[in-house]
Design a protein around this motif. Structure first.
Motif, PDB file in Angstrom:
ATOM      1  N   ILE A   1      46.626  65.834  79.344  1.00 13.15           N
ATOM      2  CA  ILE A   1      46.301  67.235  79.656  1.00 13.15           C
ATOM      3  C   ILE A   1      47.607  67.989  79.940  1.00 13.15           C
ATOM      4  O   ILE A   1      48.427  67.518  80.724  1.00 13.15           O
ATOM      5  N   PRO A   2      47.817  69.165  79.290  1.00 10.90           N
ATOM      6  CA  PRO A   2      49.070  69.895  79.524  1.00 10.90           C
ATOM      7  C   PRO A   2      49.242  70.233  81.005  1.00 10.90           C
ATOM      8  O   PRO A   2      48.278  70.583  81.681  1.00 10.90           O
ATOM      9  N   PHE A   3      50.471  70.114  81.478  1.00 14.23           N
ATOM     10  CA  PHE A   3      50.788  70.384  82.882  1.00 14.23           C
ATOM     11  C   PHE A   3      50.690  71.888  83.141  1.00 14.23           C
ATOM     12  O   PHE A   3      51.244  72.688  82.400  1.00 14.23           O
ATOM     13  N   LYS A   4      49.974  72.250  84.216  1.00 11.26           N
ATOM     14  CA  LYS A   4      49.794  73.672  84.503  1.00 11.26           C
ATOM     15  C   LYS A   4      50.231  74.007  85.927  1.00 11.26           C
ATOM     16  O   LYS A   4      49.563  74.764  86.622  1.00 11.26           O
ATOM     17  N   GLY A   5      51.326  73.404  86.376  1.00  8.68           N
ATOM     18  CA  GLY A   5      51.799  73.662  87.732  1.00  8.68           C
ATOM     19  C   GLY A   5      52.274  75.105  87.889  1.00  8.68           C
ATOM     20  O   GLY A   5      52.778  75.708  86.950  1.00  8.68           O
ATOM     21  N   THR A   6      52.095  75.655  89.079  1.00 11.72           N
ATOM     22  CA  THR A   6      52.507  77.034  89.343  1.00 11.72           C
ATOM     23  C   THR A   6      53.859  77.041  90.074  1.00 11.72           C
ATOM     24  O   THR A   6      54.241  76.041  90.694  1.00 11.72           O
ATOM     25  N   PRO A   7      54.563  78.198  90.056  1.00 15.16           N
ATOM     26  CA  PRO A   7      55.828  78.296  90.816  1.00 15.16           C
ATOM     27  C   PRO A   7      55.603  78.029  92.306  1.00 15.16           C
ATOM     28  O   PRO A   7      56.462  77.451  92.974  1.00 15.16           O
TER      29      PRO A   7
ATOM     30  N   ALA B   1      32.476  57.716  74.966  1.00 15.53           N
ATOM     31  CA  ALA B   1      32.116  58.224  73.631  1.00 15.53           C
ATOM     32  C   ALA B   1      31.307  59.510  73.767  1.00 15.53           C
ATOM     33  O   ALA B   1      31.517  60.479  73.029  1.00 15.53           O
ATOM     34  N   GLY B   2      30.386  59.553  74.737  1.00 15.52           N
ATOM     35  CA  GLY B   2      29.529  60.724  74.912  1.00 15.52           C
ATOM     36  C   GLY B   2      30.297  61.957  75.354  1.00 15.52           C
ATOM     37  O   GLY B   2      29.945  63.080  74.998  1.00 15.52           O
ATOM     38  N   LEU B   3      31.347  61.738  76.131  1.00  9.79           N
ATOM     39  CA  LEU B   3      32.111  62.876  76.658  1.00  9.79           C
ATOM     40  C   LEU B   3      33.367  63.159  75.838  1.00  9.79           C
ATOM     41  O   LEU B   3      34.012  64.195  76.024  1.00  9.79           O
ATOM     42  N   GLY B   4      33.736  62.210  74.970  1.00 15.18           N
ATOM     43  CA  GLY B   4      34.989  62.385  74.220  1.00 15.18           C
ATOM     44  C   GLY B   4      36.194  62.310  75.137  1.00 15.18           C
ATOM     45  O   GLY B   4      37.208  62.986  74.907  1.00 15.18           O
ATOM     46  N   VAL B   5      36.095  61.503  76.165  1.00 13.76           N
ATOM     47  CA  VAL B   5      37.177  61.373  77.149  1.00 13.76           C
ATOM     48  C   VAL B   5      37.485  59.891  77.334  1.00 13.76           C
ATOM     49  O   VAL B   5      36.572  59.089  77.472  1.00 13.76           O
TER      50      VAL B   5
ATOM     51  N   ALA C   1      46.829  59.196  91.572  1.00 12.74           N
ATOM     52  CA  ALA C   1      46.166  59.463  90.288  1.00 12.74           C
ATOM     53  C   ALA C   1      47.173  60.068  89.323  1.00 12.74           C
ATOM     54  O   ALA C   1      47.982  60.920  89.717  1.00 12.74           O
ATOM     55  N   LEU C   2      47.144  59.622  88.077  1.00  9.77           N
ATOM     56  CA  LEU C   2      48.046  60.180  87.070  1.00  9.77           C
ATOM     57  C   LEU C   2      47.338  61.201  86.190  1.00  9.77           C
ATOM     58  O   LEU C   2      47.936  61.761  85.292  1.00  9.77           O
ATOM     59  N   SER C   3      46.070  61.397  86.460  1.00  6.01           N
ATOM     60  CA  SER C   3      45.297  62.335  85.650  1.00  6.01           C
ATOM     61  C   SER C   3      44.485  63.230  86.586  1.00  6.01           C
ATOM     62  O   SER C   3      44.039  62.767  87.641  1.00  6.01           O
ATOM     63  N   PRO C   4      44.287  64.506  86.224  1.00  5.04           N
ATOM     64  CA  PRO C   4      43.493  65.372  87.101  1.00  5.04           C
ATOM     65  C   PRO C   4      42.026  64.969  87.102  1.00  5.04           C
ATOM     66  O   PRO C   4      41.543  64.353  86.153  1.00  5.04           O
ATOM     67  N   LYS C   5      41.322  65.312  88.155  1.00  6.54           N
ATOM     68  CA  LYS C   5      39.876  65.077  88.212  1.00  6.54           C
ATOM     69  C   LYS C   5      39.171  66.287  87.586  1.00  6.54           C
ATOM     70  O   LYS C   5      39.594  67.421  87.768  1.00  6.54           O
ATOM     71  N   GLY C   6      38.076  65.999  86.879  1.00  3.89           N
ATOM     72  CA  GLY C   6      37.305  67.083  86.291  1.00  3.89           C
ATOM     73  C   GLY C   6      36.343  67.677  87.310  1.00  3.89           C
ATOM     74  O   GLY C   6      36.208  67.178  88.430  1.00  3.89           O
ATOM     75  N   LYS C   7      35.659  68.745  86.889  1.00  2.00           N
ATOM     76  CA  LYS C   7      34.612  69.325  87.748  1.00  2.00           C
ATOM     77  C   LYS C   7      33.595  68.230  88.091  1.00  2.00           C
ATOM     78  O   LYS C   7      33.094  68.150  89.207  1.00  2.00           O
TER      79      LYS C   7
ATOM     80  N   CYS D   1      40.944  63.245  81.654  1.00  2.00           N
ATOM     81  CA  CYS D   1      40.103  64.401  81.964  1.00  2.00           C
ATOM     82  C   CYS D   1      39.919  65.184  80.669  1.00  2.00           C
ATOM     83  O   CYS D   1      40.834  65.229  79.844  1.00  2.00           O
ATOM     84  N   SER D   2      38.743  65.768  80.467  1.00  2.00           N
ATOM     85  CA  SER D   2      38.523  66.548  79.244  1.00  2.00           C
ATOM     86  C   SER D   2      39.406  67.795  79.255  1.00  2.00           C
ATOM     87  O   SER D   2      39.783  68.292  80.322  1.00  2.00           O
ATOM     88  N   ALA D   3      39.718  68.294  78.055  1.00  2.00           N
ATOM     89  CA  ALA D   3      40.629  69.441  77.940  1.00  2.00           C
ATOM     90  C   ALA D   3      40.072  70.663  78.661  1.00  2.00           C
ATOM     91  O   ALA D   3      40.837  71.488  79.174  1.00  2.00           O
ATOM     92  N   ASP D   4      38.733  70.797  78.730  1.00  2.00           N
ATOM     93  CA  ASP D   4      38.158  71.961  79.410  1.00  2.00           C
ATOM     94  C   ASP D   4      38.046  71.744  80.926  1.00  2.00           C
ATOM     95  O   ASP D   4      37.590  72.627  81.653  1.00  2.00           O
ATOM     96  N   GLY D   5      38.471  70.577  81.373  1.00  2.00           N
ATOM     97  CA  GLY D   5      38.465  70.306  82.820  1.00  2.00           C
ATOM     98  C   GLY D   5      37.091  69.994  83.399  1.00  2.00           C
ATOM     99  O   GLY D   5      36.948  69.861  84.611  1.00  2.00           O
ATOM    100  N   ASN D   6      36.087  69.846  82.548  1.00  2.00           N
ATOM    101  CA  ASN D   6      34.730  69.630  83.066  1.00  2.00           C
ATOM    102  C   ASN D   6      34.465  68.185  83.495  1.00  2.00           C
ATOM    103  O   ASN D   6      33.773  67.957  84.478  1.00  2.00           O
ATOM    104  N   PHE D   7      34.987  67.215  82.720  1.00  7.41           N
ATOM    105  CA  PHE D   7      34.664  65.814  83.013  1.00  7.41           C
ATOM    106  C   PHE D   7      35.923  64.955  83.072  1.00  7.41           C
ATOM    107  O   PHE D   7      36.815  65.087  82.228  1.00  7.41           O
ATOM    108  N   SER D   8      35.978  64.103  84.049  1.00  9.44           N
ATOM    109  CA  SER D   8      36.982  63.044  84.059  1.00  9.44           C
ATOM    110  C   SER D   8      36.240  61.725  84.198  1.00  9.44           C
ATOM    111  O   SER D   8      35.132  61.674  84.739  1.00  9.44           O
TER     112      SER D   8
END
Ligand code: FES
Length: 182
Positions: A24-30, A125-129, A94-100, A134-141
């Motif tokens: 998942i692309p890093f989206k850290g803020t300043p 397979a069902g979630l494509g994750v 954790a090395l990956s973000p948690k989804g919703k 974590c899914s690209a839309d952040g919904n599922f990890s």
């Protein structure tokens, strides 16, 4: 029988040791970066505080992406491999973000022998994750976990702490649909 038990347990523990860097692309803020730099500045020159810095970084970002590991390594003057090694060794990191919705599948021995790997594969397979991602839309990890103390319900998985027990791979689509359509 005992040999099989230990073989299964060893395989499970080896699998749980594998933590992957998130895609998942890093989206850290300043603001987050400024907070992390302040923590590093307090601890610079004292490598014994590396764990503390990493715990604070996880508190700030929610996980430890590659970019954050690099900031910590450079700021604390330690090799990146050391930061990565600590992050992968301790379950708290954790090395990956948690989804919703965070799906956690038990691969403890009781669940594993009752088919939790098939359940995990069906979920991924069902979630494509992938597990650990974590899914690209952040919904599922999806993550793998060790025994959660519900072996009588094996195989078990949880979604945001809600427990699903005695599940089969065929049950998975119906359970996931509740969250996908929420
Ligand atoms: S092994 Fe899965 S709940 Fe105990």
């Amino acid at each position: 029988m005992l040999r099989r038990f230990f073989a299964v347990r060893q395989r499970t523990e080896e699998m749980l040791m594998q933590k992957k860097i998130s895609k998942i692309p890093f989206k850290g803020t300043p603001e987050q970066e400024a907070r992390l730099k302040a923590v590093i500045a307090e601890c610079q020159g004292d490598q014994s505080r590396l764990m503390h810095v990493m715990q604070q970084a996880q508190g700030i970002y929610g996980y430890l992406p590659y970019e954050v590991q690099v900031m910590i390594a450079e700021g604390m003057g330690v090799p990146l491999e050391k930061v990565y090694g600590v992050a992968t060794f301790y379950a708290q990191f954790a090395l990956s973000p948690k989804g919703k919705y965070n799906v956690s599948v038990c691969l403890g021995t009781a669940c594993y022998v009752k088919g939790s790997q098939d359940v995990l594969d069906k979920i991924c397979a069902g979630l494509g994750v992938e597990a650990g991602e974590c899914s690209a839309d952040g919904n599922f990890s999806v993550e793998e976990c060790r025994c959660i103390g519900a072996c009588g319900l094996a195989p078990v998985f949880t979604i945001n702490g809600e427990v699903y027990g005695k599940v089969t791979a065929d049950d998975v689509p119906g359970i996931l649909a509740k969250y996908q359509n929420a």
